[in-house]
Design a protein around this motif. Sequence first.
Motif, PDB file in Angstrom:
ATOM      1  N   SER A  30      77.477  45.448  30.096  1.00  0.00           N
ATOM      2  CA  SER A  30      78.766  45.859  30.620  1.00  0.00           C
ATOM      3  C   SER A  30      79.615  44.295  30.844  1.00  0.00           C
ATOM      4  CB  SER A  30      78.708  46.616  32.084  1.00  0.00           C
ATOM      5  OG  SER A  30      78.025  45.766  33.072  1.00  0.00           O
ATOM      6  N   LEU A  31      80.865  44.420  30.959  1.00  0.00           N
ATOM      7  CA  LEU A  31      81.699  43.029  31.120  1.00  0.00           C
ATOM      8  C   LEU A  31      81.370  42.692  32.295  1.00  0.00           C
ATOM      9  CD1 LEU A  31      85.195  44.376  29.860  1.00  0.00           C
ATOM     10  CD2 LEU A  31      83.346  42.982  28.729  1.00  0.00           C
ATOM     11  N   VAL A  32      81.089  43.521  33.609  1.00  0.00           N
ATOM     12  CA  VAL A  32      80.980  42.797  34.661  1.00  0.00           C
ATOM     13  C   VAL A  32      79.534  42.103  34.680  1.00  0.00           C
ATOM     14  CG1 VAL A  32      80.238  44.928  35.798  1.00  0.00           C
ATOM     15  CG2 VAL A  32      81.233  43.033  37.363  1.00  0.00           C
ATOM     16  N   ARG A  33      78.540  42.749  34.276  1.00  0.00           N
ATOM     17  CA  ARG A  33      77.292  42.387  34.156  1.00  0.00           C
ATOM     18  C   ARG A  33      77.095  41.010  33.290  1.00  0.00           C
ATOM     19  NH1 ARG A  33      71.409  44.242  34.777  1.00  0.00           N
ATOM     20  NH2 ARG A  33      72.336  45.978  35.948  1.00  0.00           N
ATOM     21  N   ARG A  34      77.788  40.943  32.134  1.00  0.00           N
ATOM     22  CA  ARG A  34      78.030  39.647  31.442  1.00  0.00           C
ATOM     23  C   ARG A  34      78.472  38.485  32.290  1.00  0.00           C
ATOM     24  NH1 ARG A  34      77.974  39.809  25.944  1.00  0.00           N
ATOM     25  NH2 ARG A  34      79.156  38.113  25.823  1.00  0.00           N
ATOM     26  N   ALA A  35      79.411  38.726  33.018  1.00  0.00           N
ATOM     27  CA  ALA A  35      79.832  37.907  33.940  1.00  0.00           C
ATOM     28  C   ALA A  35      79.247  37.349  34.913  1.00  0.00           C
ATOM     29  CB  ALA A  35      81.299  38.161  34.379  1.00  0.00           C
ATOM     30  N   VAL A  36      78.032  38.228  35.317  1.00  0.00           N
ATOM     31  CA  VAL A  36      77.331  37.889  36.506  1.00  0.00           C
ATOM     32  C   VAL A  36      76.110  37.000  35.783  1.00  0.00           C
ATOM     33  CG1 VAL A  36      75.357  38.641  38.134  1.00  0.00           C
ATOM     34  CG2 VAL A  36      77.834  39.733  37.880  1.00  0.00           C
ATOM     35  N   ARG A  37      75.870  37.497  34.548  1.00  0.00           N
ATOM     36  CA  ARG A  37      74.665  36.801  33.996  1.00  0.00           C
ATOM     37  C   ARG A  37      75.100  35.213  33.715  1.00  0.00           C
ATOM     38  NH1 ARG A  37      74.353  36.052  28.638  1.00  0.00           N
ATOM     39  NH2 ARG A  37      75.530  37.727  28.348  1.00  0.00           N
ATOM     40  N   SER A  38      76.312  35.236  32.956  1.00  0.00           N
ATOM     41  CA  SER A  38      76.808  33.802  32.503  1.00  0.00           C
ATOM     42  C   SER A  38      76.845  32.958  33.724  1.00  0.00           C
ATOM     43  CB  SER A  38      78.168  33.986  32.103  1.00  0.00           C
ATOM     44  OG  SER A  38      78.143  34.843  30.766  1.00  0.00           O
ATOM     45  N   ALA A  39      77.356  33.545  35.027  1.00  0.00           N
ATOM     46  CA  ALA A  39      77.300  32.603  36.314  1.00  0.00           C
ATOM     47  C   ALA A  39      76.001  32.217  36.515  1.00  0.00           C
ATOM     48  CB  ALA A  39      78.164  33.507  37.405  1.00  0.00           C
ATOM     49  N   ALA A  40      75.013  33.011  36.500  1.00  0.00           N
ATOM     50  CA  ALA A  40      73.502  32.855  36.908  1.00  0.00           C
ATOM     51  C   ALA A  40      73.061  32.074  35.974  1.00  0.00           C
ATOM     52  CB  ALA A  40      73.042  34.131  37.128  1.00  0.00           C
ATOM     53  N   GLU A  41      73.157  31.993  34.723  1.00  0.00           N
ATOM     54  CA  GLU A  41      72.481  31.179  33.879  1.00  0.00           C
ATOM     55  C   GLU A  41      73.226  29.729  33.703  1.00  0.00           C
ATOM     56  OE1 GLU A  41      73.036  32.919  29.901  1.00  0.00           O
ATOM     57  OE2 GLU A  41      71.516  34.456  30.376  1.00  0.00           O
ATOM     58  N   ALA A  42      74.456  29.689  34.381  1.00  0.00           N
ATOM     59  CA  ALA A  42      74.825  28.334  34.594  1.00  0.00           C
ATOM     60  C   ALA A  42      74.691  27.409  35.751  1.00  0.00           C
ATOM     61  CB  ALA A  42      76.605  28.568  34.520  1.00  0.00           C
ATOM     62  N   GLY A  43      74.004  28.256  36.600  1.00  0.00           N
ATOM     63  CA  GLY A  43      73.264  27.675  37.790  1.00  0.00           C
ATOM     64  C   GLY A  43      74.165  27.969  39.179  1.00  0.00           C
ATOM     65  N   CYS A  44      74.972  28.938  39.021  1.00  0.00           N
ATOM     66  CA  CYS A  44      75.950  29.239  40.150  1.00  0.00           C
ATOM     67  C   CYS A  44      74.830  29.585  41.435  1.00  0.00           C
ATOM     68  CB  CYS A  44      77.042  30.185  40.000  1.00  0.00           C
ATOM     69  SG  CYS A  44      78.071  29.443  38.814  1.00  0.00           S
ATOM     70  N   THR A  45      75.125  29.113  42.422  1.00  0.00           N
ATOM     71  CA  THR A  45      73.986  29.133  43.688  1.00  0.00           C
ATOM     72  C   THR A  45      74.210  30.644  44.233  1.00  0.00           C
ATOM     73  OG1 THR A  45      75.555  28.007  45.263  1.00  0.00           O
ATOM     74  CG2 THR A  45      73.619  26.903  44.016  1.00  0.00           C
ATOM     75  N   ARG A  46      75.737  31.111  44.312  1.00  0.00           N
ATOM     76  CA  ARG A  46      75.761  32.550  44.715  1.00  0.00           C
ATOM     77  C   ARG A  46      76.812  33.039  44.011  1.00  0.00           C
ATOM     78  NH1 ARG A  46      73.904  34.662  49.724  1.00  0.00           N
ATOM     79  NH2 ARG A  46      75.220  36.560  50.524  1.00  0.00           N
TER      80      ARG A  46
END
Length: 195
Positions: A30-46
Amino acid sequence: MRNVGAIILAAGGSSRFGRPKQLLAFRGESLVRRAVRSAAEAGCTRIAVVVGGQRDLIETELRETPAFVIHNPKWERGLGTSIRSGLQHLLGAHPKVDAVVLLACDQPFVEARTISALMMMREDSGKSIVASRYANTLGVPAIFDRPCFEALIALPDDSGAKALIESRGADVAEIPFEQGAIDIDTPADFERLTS
């Protein structure tokens, strides 16, 4: 890398689409899950995902992700209310957050490397804002340093971050991201993307 949070704007009612576009599947997720995964993989802390009318569906979709779903009861008043809700959550959970990345979940081509490029340009340029350049404009995804937080919280209800980017030209660096021009507002947009 310093302490960078992410706010994913996912509160739209998808009125032009007819069903929750946040949950549309693109390349297997899903688009929202893609956005979350991208942020997590980039190292966003929260990672705060700000939702409106589709709260239950999106909470279910993100149950096994590192995201925190934040309900914005004023989402219909505009983007400014969602930015405020997300940033207030991040500051409450992580008072020492150094910067925040703003993401729109209807930009399907945002990947971890896009967010990482924003973070690297922030470090290299020393600018308090780094925005994405596409379609002859600057916009999200964009990263904002702590000195911008007060202005983000004070945005008018119906204003997005673009107004802040435009008003602080001397403080803005940019990265090229031509695919940022592709967002999904209508079924025709999605059809073009997936055909």
